[in-house]
Design an enzyme around this catalytic site. Sequence first.
Site, short mmCIF file in Angstrom:
data_model
loop_
_atom_site.label_atom_id
_atom_site.label_comp_id
_atom_site.label_asym_id
_atom_site.label_seq_id
_atom_site.Cartn_x
_atom_site.Cartn_y
_atom_site.Cartn_z
N ASP A 1 -2.07 -0.69 5.85
CA ASP A 1 -2.44 -0.21 7.17
C ASP A 1 -3.91 0.15 7.30
OD1 ASP A 1 -2.46 1.99 5.58
OD2 ASP A 1 -1.16 3.23 6.83
N ASP B 1 0.86 -1.18 0.00
CA ASP B 1 0.00 0.00 0.00
C ASP B 1 0.90 1.23 0.00
OD1 ASP B 1 -2.57 1.34 0.30
OD2 ASP B 1 -1.85 1.88 2.29
N ASP C 1 -7.23 -2.51 3.17
CA ASP C 1 -6.19 -3.50 2.89
C ASP C 1 -6.49 -4.87 3.49
OD1 ASP C 1 -4.54 -1.59 1.61
OD2 ASP C 1 -3.85 -0.87 3.56
#
Length: 910
Positions: A644, A331, A648
Amino acid sequence: MIDQVNRDTHQLPIHEVLLLLETDASRGLNHDEARRRLQQFGPNVLPSVQRHGPFIRFLLQFHYPLIYILLGATIITALLGEWVDSSVIFGVVLVNAVVGFIQESRAERALEALMTMVKTEATVLREGNKHRVPSADVVPGDLVLLQSGDKVPADLRLVSIHELQVDESALTGESVPVVKEESLLSPDTALADRRNMVYSGTLVTYGQGVGVAVGTGPVTEIGRIHQLIGSATDIATPLTKKIAHFSKILTVVILGLAAVTFGIGVWWGQPVVEMFMAAVALAVGAIPEGLPAAVTITLAIGVNRMAKRHVLIRKLPAVETLGSTTVICSDKTGTLTENQMTVQAILAGGQEFEVSGTGYEPMGDISHDGKSIDLEKATALRECLLAGMLCNDTQLMDRDNQWMIVGDPTEGALLAAAQKAGLDEWEVSKHSIRVDVIPFESQRQYMATLHHRIDNSSKVIYMKGAMEKVLSLCTQELGPDGRERPCDLETISQHAQIFGECGLRLLGFAKRIVSPETDTLDPARHLSGLTWLGLQGMMDPPRSEAIRAAHACQSAGIAVKMITGDHAVTAKAIAQEIGLDRATVINGEGPRIMTGSDLAAYPVTQLPDNVNETIVFARVAPEQKLRIVDALQARGHIVAMTGDGVNDAPALKQADVGVAMGRGGTEVAKEAADMILTDDNFASIEAAVEEGRGVFDNLTKFIIWTLPTNLGEGLVILAAIGAGLALPILPVQILWINMTTAVALGLMLVFEPKEAGIMVRPPRDPKRPLLTGELVWRILLVGTLLLVGAFGMFLWVQARGDTLEEARTTAVNVFVMVELLYLFNCRSLQRPMFQLGVFSNPWVTGGVLIMITLQLLFTYAPSMNFLFHTAPIGLETWVPIIGIGLGSYFIVEIEKWVRQQRAASQTRSR
């Protein structure tokens, strides 16, 4: 009877939404209707996850093919009256189960942490009055009032707003707060672009708003992600897959050999009971009893090592799997980047300035052409920075040596940039007192403030906003010397284009001196004829350590891919700054960028190849992250996914290794992950990969060390049965060999230091078998040496007239001595021990001393002689035992040298 209408509300006019939900825009629901709907739809909470209880989890520790054989051996020996043997075998099984259960219990964490995302209070309008209720009591049709600092309790379609901004980074990956609107949107609008909606679990950072609840509990976007997490299957790791496959094959082979052994013995006329014991001895000997415990303990020690490097492991096999990783999907926001907006470039007076430093910490420098700037001599730059500091509602503060903001991240970046130039916020504000303000609104695209300057009693207007809007209100610009001049639109546009291509978010700044009598701002009278001050370009910058870590991973043959909900231009700029455009891309092709809409357009059959060749994925939805991970796994990759945010979580669970951030990560992400970076540092992944590779190397060394013993024990039993002789080693003696050597010797390999070059070799091929041809040959070689040495000594001791117990004791000591010296061979599978350093692993030295002590007790202690059917032996017997051990050591070292020379010769010939 109404229904929740969450999926379509962004495309419907608000009056239709209110009609569908049978609610009143001015009064909300009445209390009776709210109670009825609470019964109909249930509380605004996520469904709990069903998990195995402690008893079932303990029983599952026995669900292992090789353990079944040991349990069968326990029952058979008990039925035959061999209670000591039966107790020892069952004791070994029980120890394995307890070790596994304890470690799994420590790792078990409840996914109910998702519930904390909605356990807030909410302000609702019922019967025309405001009420503060638990978020669990919010129902579809409730009118929810929002203000700065609120956590959104449900998915809401906005009814009215006033400068509302919402931080949706945890849900969509958007790095800056989203300015909300009441406008109608098209049906295919992406989740991150639905500006007339706010979602459960997101945070209001600015302004106020009213929204009608269109989805609660499992019908929210968080609820949908919860379902995605439930549908994402837990992936078996490369090690567990290979050990499971190996165990099934070994189980069939062991049962077959045990049956053959029993049949041969009976055919020779041996008693049936003795042949049962012989078959049990072969089964017990061929099973690597210490393997399950060794794997668990090895991984647990790897956990402790990683904890020292800021990596917390939730699921043990993740230690090894990360070492096998071929692709890391990361990410962007908060993982590769700081998740703190930072001004990086400024255009003022027609000159471009660079700003160093990252994040909100006001540490850095402002320079032009590589030289630091004296702010007193750069009037245009000073005014541009002053505008950013004064036209600002955010606070920047230092709490416990960590800089943070209260307010908007963009404004926080402006404060940090001004302080880097030496401007003191308190001093500036004291001499320029704010008199009036026009807050930012999306329709206006600017914010303006009026200030009274104490030093000269003048009043000045500062403005910040979208570059095009601010520039359209300007008639001149401030030159580098502080004098006004006509706007150089071409220069401004050129720099704006360059900044934009770098992924910078641009804000324009302007000012105007007004009459000292001015006390209020009138846009029509005061906001024209402004003086252009310049541009400030900002972005959420990549972490410096993340850049180094990404390059290290690429050097180790691991492809790094960025997955984000942010815009493609921003994602591309970050990827280029990190160096992902120079990545060693699988298939050797250059980097590609794919958006969520591109991803959705690909047929399922073409998706794996296209995903495999893409480096940056922008504007993707949570389910698309799952598709990306699935596609890479379909290509045979071992995928690690870092992240985070709530968005996700499904991909974190589906990935072979899910990696969450410990500080900035949501609880949802942490619970879905296999491991957590406690310092939120992408660079810790490099350390985790290194440790993971070291763990797998040491596990391989343990397996290569232990299997020859099992092979040798099985061969000795077969040889004795085939020759019609008494068993050279009994089942209980085999268990002594296997368990004591596994603990005192084999586990010492766990502490073996990582070998040189571990991070420059490519990842292990996931299709590569656990035991390669080279390692199988090593196992056969050492197993044969054990057969010849132990069986030969057994026959020799009996031939000279010693008792059967002494002969068996001798055979056991041959096994232990060969294993002890073979341990030094296994410290490296390719290099000789002397290149590693004889005492570089003190644990091996300690383990050897412990094993020698245990073996002396086994041989000479009366109680051990009774339990294990042994007898003391003389010094004349120890001499050939030690000689056999040393001979085996040198034979293996010669085999390693020959193989190394052959490999070097093949390399030169290429």
